[in-house]
Design a protein around this motif. Structure first.
Motif, PDB file in Angstrom:
ATOM      1  N   VAL A 122       0.857  -1.182   0.000  1.00  0.00           N
ATOM      2  CA  VAL A 122       0.000   0.000   0.000  1.00  0.00           C
ATOM      3  C   VAL A 122       0.892   1.231   0.000  1.00  0.00           C
ATOM      4  O   VAL A 122       1.690   1.437   0.927  1.00  0.00           O
ATOM      5  N   VAL A 123       0.793   2.033  -1.054  1.00  0.00           N
ATOM      6  CA  VAL A 123       1.587   3.256  -1.173  1.00  0.00           C
ATOM      7  C   VAL A 123       0.735   4.421  -0.686  1.00  0.00           C
ATOM      8  O   VAL A 123      -0.298   4.741  -1.275  1.00  0.00           O
ATOM      9  N   MET A 124       1.168   5.056   0.382  1.00  0.00           N
ATOM     10  CA  MET A 124       0.409   6.143   0.996  1.00  0.00           C
ATOM     11  C   MET A 124       0.979   7.498   0.590  1.00  0.00           C
ATOM     12  O   MET A 124       2.187   7.730   0.682  1.00  0.00           O
ATOM     13  N   THR A 125       0.099   8.382   0.151  1.00  0.00           N
ATOM     14  CA  THR A 125       0.503   9.719  -0.272  1.00  0.00           C
ATOM     15  C   THR A 125      -0.592  10.705   0.071  1.00  0.00           C
ATOM     16  O   THR A 125      -1.766  10.324   0.191  1.00  0.00           O
ATOM     17  N   PHE A 126      -0.247  11.963   0.241  1.00  0.00           N
ATOM     18  CA  PHE A 126      -1.238  12.984   0.560  1.00  0.00           C
ATOM     19  C   PHE A 126      -2.261  13.114  -0.561  1.00  0.00           C
ATOM     20  O   PHE A 126      -3.449  13.255  -0.333  1.00  0.00           O
ATOM     21  N   GLY A 127      -1.775  13.036  -1.809  1.00  0.00           N
ATOM     22  CA  GLY A 127      -2.647  13.151  -2.969  1.00  0.00           C
ATOM     23  C   GLY A 127      -2.641  14.557  -3.543  1.00  0.00           C
ATOM     24  O   GLY A 127      -2.014  15.472  -2.999  1.00  0.00           O
ATOM     25  N   THR A 128      -3.340  14.744  -4.659  1.00  0.00           N
ATOM     26  CA  THR A 128      -3.443  16.064  -5.287  1.00  0.00           C
ATOM     27  C   THR A 128      -4.684  16.124  -6.170  1.00  0.00           C
ATOM     28  O   THR A 128      -5.116  15.098  -6.719  1.00  0.00           O
ATOM     29  N   THR A 129      -5.227  17.331  -6.318  1.00  0.00           N
ATOM     30  CA  THR A 129      -6.354  17.537  -7.227  1.00  0.00           C
ATOM     31  C   THR A 129      -5.879  17.944  -8.609  1.00  0.00           C
ATOM     32  O   THR A 129      -6.681  18.072  -9.526  1.00  0.00           O
ATOM     33  N   PHE A 130      -4.557  18.142  -8.759  1.00  0.00           N
ATOM     34  CA  PHE A 130      -3.991  18.544 -10.041  1.00  0.00           C
ATOM     35  C   PHE A 130      -3.708  17.288 -10.864  1.00  0.00           C
ATOM     36  O   PHE A 130      -2.723  16.574 -10.625  1.00  0.00           O
ATOM     37  N   LYS A 131      -4.570  17.025 -11.834  1.00  0.00           N
ATOM     38  CA  LYS A 131      -4.533  15.785 -12.598  1.00  0.00           C
ATOM     39  C   LYS A 131      -3.219  15.594 -13.354  1.00  0.00           C
ATOM     40  O   LYS A 131      -2.643  14.498 -13.355  1.00  0.00           O
ATOM     41  N   ASP A 132      -2.745  16.630 -14.027  1.00  0.00           N
ATOM     42  CA  ASP A 132      -1.535  16.508 -14.853  1.00  0.00           C
ATOM     43  C   ASP A 132      -0.316  16.141 -14.024  1.00  0.00           C
ATOM     44  O   ASP A 132       0.454  15.241 -14.395  1.00  0.00           O
ATOM     45  N   THR A 133      -0.122  16.844 -12.910  1.00  0.00           N
ATOM     46  CA  THR A 133       1.057  16.557 -12.093  1.00  0.00           C
ATOM     47  C   THR A 133       0.917  15.213 -11.388  1.00  0.00           C
ATOM     48  O   THR A 133       1.903  14.528 -11.132  1.00  0.00           O
ATOM     49  N   ARG A 134      -0.306  14.790 -11.097  1.00  0.00           N
ATOM     50  CA  ARG A 134      -0.527  13.484 -10.478  1.00  0.00           C
ATOM     51  C   ARG A 134       0.033  12.362 -11.364  1.00  0.00           C
ATOM     52  O   ARG A 134       0.706  11.452 -10.880  1.00  0.00           O
ATOM     53  N   ALA A 135      -0.261  12.457 -12.655  1.00  0.00           N
ATOM     54  CA  ALA A 135       0.196  11.425 -13.582  1.00  0.00           C
ATOM     55  C   ALA A 135       1.711  11.375 -13.660  1.00  0.00           C
ATOM     56  O   ALA A 135       2.311  10.302 -13.759  1.00  0.00           O
ATOM     57  N   LYS A 136       2.344  12.540 -13.599  1.00  0.00           N
ATOM     58  CA  LYS A 136       3.789  12.618 -13.758  1.00  0.00           C
ATOM     59  C   LYS A 136       4.551  12.307 -12.471  1.00  0.00           C
ATOM     60  O   LYS A 136       5.753  12.022 -12.525  1.00  0.00           O
ATOM     61  N   THR A 137       3.875  12.397 -11.342  1.00  0.00           N
ATOM     62  CA  THR A 137       4.569  12.275 -10.054  1.00  0.00           C
ATOM     63  C   THR A 137       4.115  11.056  -9.262  1.00  0.00           C
ATOM     64  O   THR A 137       4.808  10.042  -9.218  1.00  0.00           O
ATOM     65  N   ILE A 138       2.928  11.158  -8.672  1.00  0.00           N
ATOM     66  CA  ILE A 138       2.429  10.050  -7.843  1.00  0.00           C
ATOM     67  C   ILE A 138       2.274   8.778  -8.666  1.00  0.00           C
ATOM     68  O   ILE A 138       2.804   7.721  -8.312  1.00  0.00           O
ATOM     69  N   ASP A 139       1.524   8.891  -9.769  1.00  0.00           N
ATOM     70  CA  ASP A 139       1.274   7.695 -10.591  1.00  0.00           C
ATOM     71  C   ASP A 139       2.572   7.115 -11.147  1.00  0.00           C
ATOM     72  O   ASP A 139       2.751   5.887 -11.178  1.00  0.00           O
ATOM     73  N   ALA A 140       3.477   7.999 -11.592  1.00  0.00           N
ATOM     74  CA  ALA A 140       4.747   7.530 -12.154  1.00  0.00           C
ATOM     75  C   ALA A 140       5.590   6.827 -11.102  1.00  0.00           C
ATOM     76  O   ALA A 140       6.242   5.806 -11.377  1.00  0.00           O
ATOM     77  N   THR A 141       5.580   7.350  -9.878  1.00  0.00           N
ATOM     78  CA  THR A 141       6.349   6.731  -8.804  1.00  0.00           C
ATOM     79  C   THR A 141       5.747   5.391  -8.401  1.00  0.00           C
ATOM     80  O   THR A 141       6.476   4.411  -8.169  1.00  0.00           O
ATOM     81  N   VAL A 142       4.429   5.336  -8.312  1.00  0.00           N
ATOM     82  CA  VAL A 142       3.765   4.076  -7.994  1.00  0.00           C
ATOM     83  C   VAL A 142       4.031   3.044  -9.097  1.00  0.00           C
ATOM     84  O   VAL A 142       4.269   1.865  -8.819  1.00  0.00           O
ATOM     85  N   ASP A 143       4.020   3.489 -10.351  1.00  0.00           N
ATOM     86  CA  ASP A 143       4.332   2.584 -11.459  1.00  0.00           C
ATOM     87  C   ASP A 143       5.746   2.027 -11.333  1.00  0.00           C
ATOM     88  O   ASP A 143       6.003   0.858 -11.650  1.00  0.00           O
ATOM     89  N   ALA A 144       6.677   2.870 -10.865  1.00  0.00           N
ATOM     90  CA  ALA A 144       8.055   2.414 -10.679  1.00  0.00           C
ATOM     91  C   ALA A 144       8.129   1.371  -9.566  1.00  0.00           C
ATOM     92  O   ALA A 144       8.887   0.397  -9.655  1.00  0.00           O
ATOM     93  N   ILE A 145       7.334   1.568  -8.519  1.00  0.00           N
ATOM     94  CA  ILE A 145       7.282   0.582  -7.430  1.00  0.00           C
ATOM     95  C   ILE A 145       6.671  -0.724  -7.936  1.00  0.00           C
ATOM     96  O   ILE A 145       7.145  -1.816  -7.611  1.00  0.00           O
TER      97      ILE A 145
END
Length: 328
Positions: free
Chosen positions: A66-89
């Motif tokens: 389970v990857v825990m993160t604060f989250g964001t409402t900014f869709k574009d940066t979410r894909a490049k940051t949170i989602d990309a990091t989770v994909d790497a994991i």
């Protein structure tokens, strides 16, 4: 991936705590302590946490992260940051179920209302994993320092650890500071972050914007600045939006050093509201506007650190630490 992380115990505590060579904990109780109290055990829980429920040891292993993160409402940066990091994991753990959970309930509600996407809280994610028969869970954090959000992560661990056969919790991006034989996460992170630093001349400065916290972990920003100085970066200063040091704290340094041009850069997982508005917004109260009003030429690097491949690699290593502790 494992590093031996050790913390020298203070002389006054030598009879209580001993140094440990485990990668999943800073130190362990001294073997001479035979009947440790819960308070003493809690005091020794530093680093990657691990709990084994002896009553469930007969259950088969079914693992999840389970990857825990604060989250964001900014869709574009979410894909490049949170989602990309989770994909790497995920890429580092093929075949393992990996769940993204948001610790901000407000962000969860806003994303759901705006995009129709429902992210679970860590508690909801763990309840579902329990219902689906998962027995071992590694909790990974995308927090930058062990501040208030990381305390939430620890609270999740403490509240849910007995629901599973085994549970672990990894550390934040910057946790260990290099004292004694510990790893130096701060220097390691700054080296990764430096891959996106602009070239600075004598009249140029880089201001790295952190979040800040009312918690005592706000002191990490002093450590970060000290490491920046030790590493030889000139006219690079860290400041915070909601803590100390503030922009007003570092501005006298710019004047003293004859700075004329400033680059603003966030040290946050995502480039969300703080980066786009507080740091680089057009409002007169934004950091960019304040600096421009003071006579500086200002550029803004509006990218979350989650976009940085080197930073992503460090987050994968933090997740791996939690996974390795789960496997031991």
């Amino acid at each position: 991936m494992n590093k031996k992380r050790m913390l020298a115990a203070a002389i006054a505590c030598a009879t209580l705590f001993g140094v440990s060579a485990q990668s999943e904990a800073a130190y362990q109780l001294n073997p001479e302590v035979k009947d440790a109290t819960m308070a003493l055990k809690s005091a020794s829980e530093i680093g990657v946490l691990k709990y084994e429920n002896q009553e469930m040891q007969n259950l088969p292993d079914k693992d999840a992260i389970v990857v825990m993160t604060f989250g964001t409402t900014f869709k574009d940066t979410r894909a490049k940051t949170i989602d990309a990091t989770v994909d790497a994991i995920k890429a580092a753990h093929p075949g393992v179920k990996v769940v993204t959970a948001y610790t901000s309930h407000i962000i969860i509600d806003r994303v759901k209302a705006k995009e129709g996407i429902t992210y679970p809280t860590p508690e909801e994610a763990l309840d579902q994993l329990k219902a689906d028969g998962y027995t071992r869970v590694a909790l990974a954090s995308l927090d930058v320092i062990p501040g208030m959000e990381y305390q939430y992560d620890k609270g999740v661990f403490e509240n849910y650890k007995k629901n599973f056969k085994k549970m672990t919790l990894g550390t934040s991006l910057m946790y260990w500071q290099g004292q004694e034989n510990q790893a130096d996460d701060v220097t390691e992170t700054l080296k990764a972050l430096s891959t996106q630093f602009p070239e600075l001349g004598k009249e140029d400065a880089l201001l790295i914007m952190a979040h800040g916290t009312p918690q005592v972990s706000n002191a990490y920003y002093s450590v970060i600045q000290a490491k920046i100085d030790e590493m030889g970066y000139k006219n690079v200063f860290v400041y915070t939006v909601e803590g100390w040091p503030s922009l007003e704290t570092v501005m006298p340094k710019l004047k003293k050093n004859g700075i004329k041009h400033v680059t603003l850069m966030p040290i946050m997982m995502v480039a969300g509201d703080h980066a786009n508005n507080d740091m680089a917004g057009a409002d007169p109260g934004s950091h960019k506007s304040i600096l421009e009003a003071a006579g500086y030429k200002v550029d803004a690097y509006i990218h979350g650190i989650g976009e940085n491949k080197a930073i992503q690699g460090l987050y994968v290593r933090r997740a791996n630490d939690a996974w390795d502790a789960l496997e031991k």
